[in-house]
Write a protein that holds these residues in place. Structure first.
Motif, short mmCIF file in Angstrom:
data_model
loop_
_atom_site.label_atom_id
_atom_site.label_comp_id
_atom_site.label_asym_id
_atom_site.label_seq_id
_atom_site.Cartn_x
_atom_site.Cartn_y
_atom_site.Cartn_z
N ASN A 32 75.71 -20.25 -45.16
CA ASN A 32 75.28 -18.87 -44.91
C ASN A 32 75.16 -18.08 -46.21
O ASN A 32 74.18 -17.34 -46.41
N LYS A 33 76.11 -18.22 -47.09
CA LYS A 33 76.10 -17.50 -48.36
C LYS A 33 74.92 -17.97 -49.24
O LYS A 33 74.20 -17.16 -49.81
N PHE A 34 74.75 -19.29 -49.33
CA PHE A 34 73.68 -19.87 -50.15
C PHE A 34 72.30 -19.49 -49.62
O PHE A 34 71.43 -19.05 -50.37
N MET A 35 72.10 -19.65 -48.33
CA MET A 35 70.80 -19.33 -47.74
C MET A 35 70.50 -17.84 -47.85
O MET A 35 69.36 -17.45 -48.09
N GLY A 36 71.51 -17.01 -47.66
CA GLY A 36 71.32 -15.58 -47.79
C GLY A 36 70.92 -15.17 -49.19
O GLY A 36 70.14 -14.23 -49.39
N LYS A 37 71.42 -15.88 -50.17
CA LYS A 37 71.11 -15.58 -51.57
C LYS A 37 69.74 -16.11 -52.01
O LYS A 37 68.97 -15.42 -52.65
N PHE A 38 69.43 -17.34 -51.65
CA PHE A 38 68.24 -18.00 -52.20
C PHE A 38 67.05 -18.12 -51.25
O PHE A 38 65.95 -18.43 -51.70
N TYR A 39 67.24 -17.93 -49.96
CA TYR A 39 66.14 -18.06 -49.01
C TYR A 39 66.15 -16.90 -48.04
O TYR A 39 66.94 -16.86 -47.11
N SER A 40 65.24 -15.97 -48.25
CA SER A 40 65.12 -14.84 -47.34
C SER A 40 64.60 -15.34 -46.00
O SER A 40 64.03 -16.44 -45.91
N LEU A 41 64.78 -14.56 -44.97
CA LEU A 41 64.30 -14.93 -43.65
C LEU A 41 62.79 -15.13 -43.68
O LEU A 41 62.27 -16.07 -43.08
N GLN A 42 62.08 -14.28 -44.41
CA GLN A 42 60.63 -14.40 -44.50
C GLN A 42 60.22 -15.70 -45.20
O GLN A 42 59.32 -16.40 -44.75
N LYS A 43 60.89 -16.05 -46.28
CA LYS A 43 60.57 -17.28 -47.01
C LYS A 43 60.83 -18.51 -46.13
O LYS A 43 60.03 -19.44 -46.09
N THR A 44 61.94 -18.50 -45.42
CA THR A 44 62.28 -19.60 -44.53
C THR A 44 61.24 -19.74 -43.43
O THR A 44 60.78 -20.84 -43.12
N THR A 45 60.84 -18.61 -42.85
CA THR A 45 59.82 -18.63 -41.79
C THR A 45 58.50 -19.16 -42.32
O THR A 45 57.84 -19.97 -41.66
N ASP A 46 58.11 -18.72 -43.51
CA ASP A 46 56.85 -19.19 -44.11
C ASP A 46 56.87 -20.70 -44.35
O ASP A 46 55.89 -21.39 -44.06
N LEU A 47 57.98 -21.21 -44.89
CA LEU A 47 58.07 -22.65 -45.15
C LEU A 47 58.05 -23.45 -43.85
O LEU A 47 57.39 -24.50 -43.78
N ARG A 48 58.74 -22.98 -42.83
CA ARG A 48 58.72 -23.67 -41.53
C ARG A 48 57.31 -23.69 -40.95
O ARG A 48 56.88 -24.69 -40.39
N THR A 49 56.59 -22.59 -41.09
CA THR A 49 55.22 -22.52 -40.59
C THR A 49 54.32 -23.51 -41.33
O THR A 49 53.52 -24.22 -40.71
N LYS A 50 54.46 -23.58 -42.65
CA LYS A 50 53.67 -24.54 -43.43
C LYS A 50 53.94 -25.97 -43.02
O LYS A 50 53.03 -26.80 -42.93
N ILE A 51 55.20 -26.29 -42.76
CA ILE A 51 55.57 -27.64 -42.34
C ILE A 51 55.01 -27.94 -40.96
O ILE A 51 54.44 -29.00 -40.71
N ALA A 52 55.14 -26.99 -40.05
CA ALA A 52 54.70 -27.19 -38.66
C ALA A 52 53.18 -27.28 -38.54
O ALA A 52 52.67 -27.93 -37.63
N THR A 53 52.45 -26.65 -39.47
CA THR A 53 50.99 -26.64 -39.37
C THR A 53 50.32 -27.51 -40.42
O THR A 53 49.12 -27.38 -40.65
N PHE A 54 51.08 -28.41 -41.03
CA PHE A 54 50.53 -29.29 -42.07
C PHE A 54 49.38 -30.13 -41.52
O PHE A 54 49.43 -30.64 -40.41
N SER A 55 48.34 -30.24 -42.32
CA SER A 55 47.24 -31.14 -41.97
C SER A 55 46.68 -31.74 -43.26
O SER A 55 46.59 -31.08 -44.29
N GLN A 56 46.29 -32.98 -43.16
CA GLN A 56 45.74 -33.70 -44.30
C GLN A 56 44.26 -33.40 -44.38
O GLN A 56 43.54 -33.49 -43.40
N MET A 57 43.79 -33.04 -45.57
CA MET A 57 42.38 -32.75 -45.75
C MET A 57 41.58 -34.05 -45.66
O MET A 57 42.06 -35.10 -46.08
#
Length: 65
Positions: A32-57
């Protein structure tokens, strides 16, 4: 828990060294301390979205995608 500081480097290690000794007594507290410091909720949400919507060109090798 004693080995955790040895897994860090640069900014993460500097941050960890500023904490009060024995202030983190569980892995949940560390997480909790580490994630709160280095990964904002917005950054975490953005990365999860990129992973979930990944597609190979088309025509691009997978290892380059």
């Amino acid at each position: 828990m004693r080995c955790f500081p040895y897994t860090l480097k640069d900014g993460a290690k500097a941050w960890f060294m500023t904490l009060q000794p024995s202030s983190l007594t569980t892995w949940e507290a560390v997480y909790n301390k580490f994630m709160g410091k280095f990964y904002s909720l917005q950054k975490t949400t953005d990365l999860r979205t990129k992973i979930a919507t990944f597609s190979q060109m088309e025509g691009k090798p997978f290892h380059e995608a």
